[in-house]
Design an enzyme around this catalytic site. Structure first.
Site, PDB file in Angstrom:
ATOM      1  N   HIS A 123      11.429 -15.838   3.517  1.00  0.00           N
ATOM      2  CA  HIS A 123      10.550 -15.718   4.682  1.00  0.00           C
ATOM      3  C   HIS A 123      10.192 -17.076   5.282  1.00  0.00           C
ATOM      4  CE1 HIS A 123       9.121 -11.505   3.168  1.00  0.00           C
ATOM      5  NE2 HIS A 123      10.305 -11.474   3.742  1.00  0.00           N
ATOM      6  N   GLY A 194       4.921 -10.300  -9.272  1.00  0.00           N
ATOM      7  CA  GLY A 194       3.884 -10.179  -8.253  1.00  0.00           C
ATOM      8  C   GLY A 194       4.359  -9.692  -6.910  1.00  0.00           C
TER       9      GLY A 194
END
Length: 252
Positions: A123, A194
């Site tokens: 990203h 996570g």
């Protein structure tokens, strides 16, 4: 600690560690929905945060987009890598074919010492800024956050932006190519840390590795999309678990 995981970790040569917001949350970094009181996902302007942090808003209303980019930037600069980031970086040093695929844009893997050549920031990241008009690279992010927004290029007065993937923008081509090139070689072990794995390109390495006979692990206090499909799910915080995993590998 599950003995199967210890055995897989010690045997593995080609590894992939996938990290999401949960890893940096242990540094005190909020997810984008938690910025500026955006707990319901709607901004003070009454629009979804996804719309505020989109490529189209950066183009049409750069001041609004930068209002929330600046919040992200301040949050990232106010926190720092945690023991989980450092454990991953050390794991890469001990395992020369260990790759990291991260959804996070905070740059903490680099700060912790991960090898940039084996780091896929799918990203993008928040720095350095560059001019959308002339392409000039500007100073680091921190120098602009207390100045009028949006930040402007010193050379042509064009609007600056970070090399981050905003909503409605395409993923970086080089990062996607690198991910699928490495995935085509196969991985012995994939550890998802996570992440809710809501994007196909995050879930796919786990599912393909499991199908090919590799070992798959999820580290997340909560159940996620991957939970039914991994060999081991450790329901603990990454900063607690990753140093323990590291202790079961041999230092070079």
């Amino acid at each position: 600690m599950d003995q199967r995981l210890i055995d897989a970790l010690q045997r593995a040569e080609r590894m992939l560690v996938i990290t999401g917001a949960g890893l940096s949350a242990d540094s005190g970094l909020p997810t984008y929905r938690g910025l500026g009181g955006l707990y319901n996902g709607v901004t003070a302007e009454g629009i979804p945060i996804e719309q505020a942090l989109s490529g189209s808003t950066l183009r049409d209303n750069p001041s609004l987009c930068w209002k929330y980019l600046a919040e992200l930037g301040k949050a990232c600069l106010a926190a720092k890598p945690n023991a989980g980031h450092y454990a991953i970086a050390e794991l890469q040093r001990r395992k020369p074919e260990c790759w990291v695929l991260t959804q996070n844009i905070d740059g903490y893997h680099r700060l912790a010492g991960s090898d940039p050549a084996r780091l896929i920031e799918i990203h993008g990241e928040l720095a350095p800024l560059y001019c959308q008009s002339c392409g000039a690279v500007s100073e680091e992010l921190a120098g602009h956050l207390d100045k009028p927004l949006p930040p402007r290029c010193e050379q042509c007065a064009g609007i600056l932006r970070p090399p981050v993937v905003l909503f409605d923008e395409m993923l970086p081509e080089k990062a996607i190519e690198t991910l699928y090139h490495e995935l085509s070689k196969g991985f012995d072990l994939v550890i998802a840390v996570g992440t809710t794995a809501s994007f196909p390109y995050i879930a796919e390495p786990v599912l393909r590795t499991r199908q090919a006979g590799g070992f798959t692990v999820e580290i997340n206090p909560q159940d996620g999309a991957l939970s039914p499909f991994v060999d081991v799910h450790l329901r603990d915080r990454a900063l607690d678990v990753l140093p323990i995993l590291l202790s079961h590998t041999l230092a070079n």
